[in-house]
Design a protein around this motif. Structure first.
Motif, PDB file in Angstrom:
ATOM      1  N   ARG A 259      32.356  79.415  74.881  1.00 19.86           N
ATOM      2  CA  ARG A 259      33.593  80.199  74.984  1.00 19.86           C
ATOM      3  C   ARG A 259      33.704  81.194  73.839  1.00 19.86           C
ATOM      4  O   ARG A 259      34.047  82.361  74.046  1.00 19.86           O
ATOM      5  CB  ARG A 259      34.803  79.252  74.979  1.00 19.86           C
ATOM      6  N   GLU A 260      33.405  80.749  72.612  1.00 23.34           N
ATOM      7  CA  GLU A 260      33.607  81.604  71.448  1.00 23.34           C
ATOM      8  C   GLU A 260      32.473  82.592  71.233  1.00 23.34           C
ATOM      9  O   GLU A 260      32.719  83.756  70.900  1.00 23.34           O
ATOM     10  CB  GLU A 260      33.789  80.740  70.198  1.00 23.34           C
TER      11      GLU A 260
ATOM     12  N   TRP B 231      30.369  81.928  85.169  1.00 23.60           N
ATOM     13  CA  TRP B 231      31.111  80.773  84.663  1.00 23.60           C
ATOM     14  C   TRP B 231      30.108  79.681  84.329  1.00 23.60           C
ATOM     15  O   TRP B 231      29.225  79.383  85.123  1.00 23.60           O
ATOM     16  CB  TRP B 231      32.101  80.260  85.699  1.00 23.60           C
TER      17      TRP B 231
ATOM     18  N   THR C  58      38.303  76.743  80.400  1.00 20.08           N
ATOM     19  CA  THR C  58      39.220  77.596  81.168  1.00 20.08           C
ATOM     20  C   THR C  58      39.290  77.235  82.642  1.00 20.08           C
ATOM     21  O   THR C  58      40.247  77.598  83.321  1.00 20.08           O
ATOM     22  CB  THR C  58      38.790  79.076  81.057  1.00 20.08           C
TER      23      THR C  58
ATOM     24  N   GLN D 159      33.834  82.272  80.850  1.00 21.97           N
ATOM     25  CA  GLN D 159      34.701  81.234  81.391  1.00 21.97           C
ATOM     26  C   GLN D 159      33.901  79.930  81.448  1.00 21.97           C
ATOM     27  O   GLN D 159      32.704  79.938  81.725  1.00 21.97           O
ATOM     28  CB  GLN D 159      35.185  81.608  82.801  1.00 21.97           C
ATOM     29  N   VAL D 160      34.570  78.817  81.184  1.00 18.92           N
ATOM     30  CA  VAL D 160      33.880  77.538  81.089  1.00 18.92           C
ATOM     31  C   VAL D 160      34.437  76.559  82.124  1.00 18.92           C
ATOM     32  O   VAL D 160      35.644  76.347  82.213  1.00 18.92           O
ATOM     33  CB  VAL D 160      34.011  76.934  79.685  1.00 18.92           C
TER      34      VAL D 160
ATOM     35  N   GLY E 205      38.179  75.306  74.512  1.00 18.40           N
ATOM     36  CA  GLY E 205      37.924  76.561  75.210  1.00 18.40           C
ATOM     37  C   GLY E 205      37.727  76.450  76.701  1.00 18.40           C
ATOM     38  O   GLY E 205      37.430  77.443  77.367  1.00 18.40           O
TER      39      GLY E 205
END
Length: 240
Positions: free
Chosen positions: A156-157, A130, A187, A162-163, A185
């Motif tokens: 994210r993209e 993460w 999460t 996971q961010v 994005g």
């Protein structure tokens, strides 16, 4: 008490930090982990810069924990990642190194790639990494809000990770920034679940993004509200 309150308020994961002057984290962290797990069901994220304390906490943890955190410095990665791998935990990677927090999104993404590669080299699966893009105070560095959001979106993209993102206690600014970050994005927002405005914003975003199917969680959250105190929606407003 705080753990129970935050679980009741809707927290999905609790960050556990026992760092305080005079506290022996190696002794205290496992004690707190055991106590919390006897009272609450949500997963815990063990938060310490002391690798020995992290290992002591993970050793007594029942289930899959998260570790907060590592950063882009090779020495830190080599100290902490073997412990993360040993206990099958997830790990938060901070996008900073010996030079501090980078000014640009591109530099933060580069550090994120470095952390991801180090984790993969230690046998930690991609889904357990993460990335925290880090938030700076907008009153002092206003342009940094946009750089943080750009880093969130790219990680994210492009990396598919996971961010994580921590936010401040300035409710109006924070609420707006939180919504923008989730749209970019984010999460895993780090918030105080006892701040109702923040949890309301998360609930509303999950409806509009389609994550909350049939608006079930949103309806359940607000079902107890008295109709008398709810303002009548305007004709052109979004309604549920």
């Amino acid at each position: 008490d705080v753990g129970v309150q935050q679980e009741d308020a809707g927290a999905d994961i609790l960050d556990v930090n026992v760092g305080f002057p005079g506290v022996n984290e190696v002794v205290m962290l496992p004690r707190v982990v055991k106590k919390l797990q006897s009272a609450i069901a949500v997963p815990l994220q063990l938060d310490s810069s002391n690798p020995d304390a992290l290992e002591a906490g993970l050793r007594v943890y029942n289930g899959k924990a998260a570790v907060n955190s590592v950063n882009g410095e090779p020495e830190v990665l080599e100290r902490v990642l073997p412990i993360v791998k040993k206990y099958g935990a997830s790990v938060v990677g901070l996008t900073l190194d010996k030079n501090g927090i980078p000014k640009t999104a591109e530099e933060r993404v580069a550090i994120a790639r470095r952390i991801l590669q180090a984790a993969l080299d230690h046998g930690i699966p991609r889904e357990d990494v993460w990335i925290d893009c880090l938030t700076l105070t907008v009153s002092a560095q206003q342009e940094q809000a946009a750089e943080t959001l750009k880093a969130v979106r790219t990680i994210r993209e492009e990396l598919g990770l996971q961010v994580v993102l921590g936010v401040s206690n300035r409710k109006l600014i924070t609420q707006n920034f939180l919504i923008q970050a989730m749209h970019a994005g984010l999460t895993l927002p780090i918030i105080n679940p006892n701040q109702t405005e923040m949890m309301d914003a998360v609930a509303a975003y999950r409806v509009l993004s389609g994550e909350d199917r049939e608006c079930r969680a949103y309806v359940a959250r607000f079902a107890a509200e008295s109709p008398a105190v709810q303002a009548a929606p305007k004709a052109d407003a979004l309604t549920l």
